[in-house]
Design a protein around this motif. Structure first.
Motif, PDB file in Angstrom:
ATOM      1  N   GLN A  81     -11.778  -3.002  -3.426  1.00  0.00           N
ATOM      2  CA  GLN A  81     -10.827  -3.076  -4.838  1.00  0.00           C
ATOM      3  C   GLN A  81     -11.959  -3.019  -5.838  1.00  0.00           C
ATOM      4  N   HIS A  93      -4.907   3.129   3.306  1.00  0.00           N
ATOM      5  CA  HIS A  93      -4.979   1.733   3.350  1.00  0.00           C
ATOM      6  C   HIS A  93      -4.197   1.283   4.118  1.00  0.00           C
ATOM      7  N   GLU A 146       0.826  -1.078   0.023  1.00  0.00           N
ATOM      8  CA  GLU A 146      -0.169  -0.074  -0.004  1.00  0.00           C
ATOM      9  C   GLU A 146       0.847   1.289   0.026  1.00  0.00           C
ATOM     10  N   VAL A 201      -3.084  -5.306  -6.987  1.00  0.00           N
ATOM     11  CA  VAL A 201      -3.525  -5.258  -5.545  1.00  0.00           C
ATOM     12  C   VAL A 201      -4.670  -6.260  -5.088  1.00  0.00           C
ATOM     13  N   GLU A 236      -4.103   5.408  -0.753  1.00  0.00           N
ATOM     14  CA  GLU A 236      -3.253   4.326  -0.399  1.00  0.00           C
ATOM     15  C   GLU A 236      -2.457   4.401   0.989  1.00  0.00           C
ATOM     16  N   GLU A 289     -11.959   0.510  -6.676  1.00  0.00           N
ATOM     17  CA  GLU A 289     -10.745   1.099  -7.231  1.00  0.00           C
ATOM     18  C   GLU A 289     -10.654   0.608  -8.761  1.00  0.00           C
ATOM     19  N   GLN A 325      -5.555   9.826  -5.058  1.00  0.00           N
ATOM     20  CA  GLN A 325      -5.236   8.311  -5.011  1.00  0.00           C
ATOM     21  C   GLN A 325      -4.107   8.086  -4.017  1.00  0.00           C
ATOM     22  N   GLU A 328      -4.072  -1.466  -9.842  1.00  0.00           N
ATOM     23  CA  GLU A 328      -5.405  -1.949  -9.064  1.00  0.00           C
ATOM     24  C   GLU A 328      -5.728  -3.597  -9.095  1.00  0.00           C
TER      25      GLU A 328
HETATM   26 FE1  FEO Z   1      -5.077   0.238  -1.638  1.00  0.00          FE
HETATM   27 FE2  FEO Z   1      -5.595   1.081  -4.855  1.00  0.00          FE
HETATM   28  O1  FEO Z   1      -5.617  -0.157  -3.491  1.00  0.00           O
END
Ligand code: FEO
Length: 170
Positions: free
Chosen positions: A126, A52, A16, A96, A49, A129, A45, A93
């Motif tokens: 996700q 996250h 992340e 991820v 992250e 995202e 963005q 993405e």
């Molecule tokens: Fe943390 Fe864009 O996923």
């Protein structure tokens, strides 16, 4: 939490953080091209992250695990085009998503229900995202990433603001 789960979650903190770094690098790339809306979108963005990463950080601490911060890989600095950068965003993405799915697999294998439950927020995140990146990529491909419509998209992307994670336990 057991060691295998702890290691996997620490790996995700790093992933992340790298995602944040990658999008911040894209933000700089767009700012350099005077695409300030795209630069703003990527900056937001990057903030998401980081949020996250902190959500994983807090969870590891809360569960009595030990956070281990690893080196963050240097992100790319240049892209061939705007479309290329957004295409990479979409692909990143998707990557991820696969990392989150792997974490869910570990939680299930280790019978760690609390972590599995925690991860479900990321499973849903996700979906959003990927959809967001895919939609932007689709719009850009339609106009081949150039022309007056780029001005309109850039102006629209200027309006994106960072919204902190507010759900319980965040
Ligand atoms: Fe943390 Fe864009 O996923």
């Amino acid at each position: 939490m057991n060691k295998r789960m702890e290691d996997a979650l620490n790996g995700q903190i790093n992933a992340e953080m790298y995602s944040s770094y990658l999008y911040l690098s894209m933000s700089a790339y767009f700012a350099d091209k005077n695409l300030n809306g795209f630069a703003n979108w990527m900056r937001v963005q990057a903030q998401e992250e980081l949020a996250h990463a902190m959500k994983f950080f807090d969870f590891v601490n809360e569960r009595g695990g030990r956070v281990e911060l690893k080196a963050i890989e240097q992100p790319q600095k240049e892209w061939d085009s705007v479309v290329d950068a957004i295409e990479e965003t979409y692909k990143h993405e998707q990557l991820v998503t696969s990392l989150i799915n792997n974490l869910v697999n570990v939680a299930i294998e280790e019978k760690d229900h609390a972590t599995n439950n925690f991860l479900q927020w990321f499973v849903s995140e996700q979906v959003e995202e990927e959809a967001r990146a895919s939609e932007l990529l689709g719009e850009l491909k339609m106009i081949d990433g150039k022309g007056p419509a780029m001005f309109m998209i850039d102006r629209e992307l200027k309006t994106r603001v960072f919204v902190p994670i507010t759900q319980p336990g965040a």
